[in-house]
Design an enzyme around this catalytic site. Structure first.
Site, PDB file in Angstrom:
ATOM      1  N   HIS A  33       0.863  -1.183   0.000  1.00  0.00           N
ATOM      2  CA  HIS A  33       0.000   0.000   0.000  1.00  0.00           C
ATOM      3  C   HIS A  33       0.897   1.230   0.000  1.00  0.00           C
ATOM      4  O   HIS A  33       2.137   1.109  -0.046  1.00  0.00           O
ATOM      5  CB  HIS A  33      -0.960  -0.028   1.193  1.00  0.00           C
ATOM      6  N   HIS A  36       4.090   1.324   2.085  1.00  0.00           N
ATOM      7  CA  HIS A  36       5.274   0.651   1.534  1.00  0.00           C
ATOM      8  C   HIS A  36       5.921   1.497   0.431  1.00  0.00           C
ATOM      9  O   HIS A  36       7.145   1.592   0.339  1.00  0.00           O
ATOM     10  CB  HIS A  36       4.898  -0.704   0.932  1.00  0.00           C
ATOM     11  N   LYS A 148       5.253   2.650  11.921  1.00  0.00           N
ATOM     12  CA  LYS A 148       3.988   2.099  12.428  1.00  0.00           C
ATOM     13  C   LYS A 148       4.275   0.914  13.345  1.00  0.00           C
ATOM     14  O   LYS A 148       3.609   0.734  14.356  1.00  0.00           O
ATOM     15  CB  LYS A 148       3.088   1.680  11.282  1.00  0.00           C
TER      16      LYS A 148
END
Ligand code: PAF
Length: 286
Positions: A33, A36, A148
């Site tokens: 997504h 990345h 994250k």
């Protein structure tokens, strides 16, 4: 973009790329997504060629986790990487990564304990082992990971320092800020599991984290603020909260009060059957 699936072809490809300059590695499990792709774009600023690995690593999934269900879409991922100008895609099979008789595991104590380490026993051993292998396979000058997975980043930095993985050395492990959807939800391959109702409710996670951070930075006590954060998440449709903790940003030691060192708020919570994690910086007090 060249795609390789065996260690021998990886080594040949890496050797010829290295002749033209610095190499960056972006390790992923695929189902790519925007988060990345942001890592890839950042990687290009630090190297002459970018290598991306796609490997759904079985050793970092627990027995009741989503290994089989984890999204696999190598063709679509390849197209995205090609469009980003990635030089080499390393997509090993499980047998290539873990040959018959594989018996080694890397365990990083301290930063692996608590938080996701408690909820997912063995997870960080699996991550550390595969990332160490990827570093040894590609020997990149720099490697990039999303912030994250803040605890994962801390584990990888500790491992690189402890095992003298000097290329990439610890300073060349770059954490890239979390990419978020318009409503603030951190991008994750696992967001694809959310029903539309749960996807809408999931935006409560970053929202409630931001209001807890505002309260902390304005002097609210840590324990009641975290308790209120948990309660608000449960009221907003989350089924359970694995943890909501304030920690020292680097050591991940839990904090009961804000000090002058950078702190981090880390949360893992379940909505439907999906476990979401997020983390945000909390400013220390001067
Ligand atoms: O963050 C991930 O996608 C994975 O944990 C990693 C770092 C690629 C190791 O399998």
């Amino acid at each position: 973009m060249q795609t390789v699936t065996t260690l021998e072809s990886l080594r040949q490809a890496v050797e010829s790329l290295r002749k033209h300059g610095r190499l960056a590695l972006v390790p992923t499990m695929g189902a790519l997504h925007e988060g990345h792709l942001t890592l890839v774009r950042e990687a290009k600023k630090h190297a002459d060629a970018v290598v991306v690995s796609i490997f759904v690593n079985p050793t970092q999934f627990g027995p009741n986790e989503d290994l089989d269900a984890y999204p696999r879409q190598l063709e679509a991922d390849s197209r995205l990487l090609e469009a980003e100008g990635v030089a080499l895609l390393w997509a090993p099979t499980v047998a290539a990564m873990y040959p018959q008789g594989f018996a080694t595991s890397i365990s990083v104590s301290g930063v692996s304990e608590g938080l996701c380490g408690t909820a997912r026993p063995g997870h960080f051993d699996g991550v550390a082992t595969v990332v160490c292998k990827l570093f040894n396979q590609v020997m990149p000058d720099v490697a990039l990971f999303g912030e994250k997975d803040w605890q994962q980043l801390a584990v990888i930095r500790r491992m690189a320092r402890d095992l003298d993985l000097t290329r990439p050395h610890v300073d060349a492990i770059i954490g890239v800020p979390t990419v978020r959807e318009a409503d603030g939800l951190a991008m994750s391959s696992r967001n694809a599991y959310l029903s539309s109702e749960n996807r809408a409710a999931a935006a409560a996670l970053p929202r409630e984290m931001r209001s807890a951070i505002e309260a902390l930075e304005n002097g609210s006590a840590v324990a009641p603020t975290l308790a209120a954060l948990e309660a608000h998440l449960l009221q907003s449709g989350f089924a359970s909260v694995d943890y909501a903790q304030l920690t020292d940003a680097a050591s991940l030691v839990p904090l009961t009060a804000l000090g002058d060192a950078p702190a981090r708020l880390l949360v893992a919570a379940r909505i439907g059957t999906t476990r979401l994690i997020d983390n945000m910086a909390v400013a220390g007090i001067d």
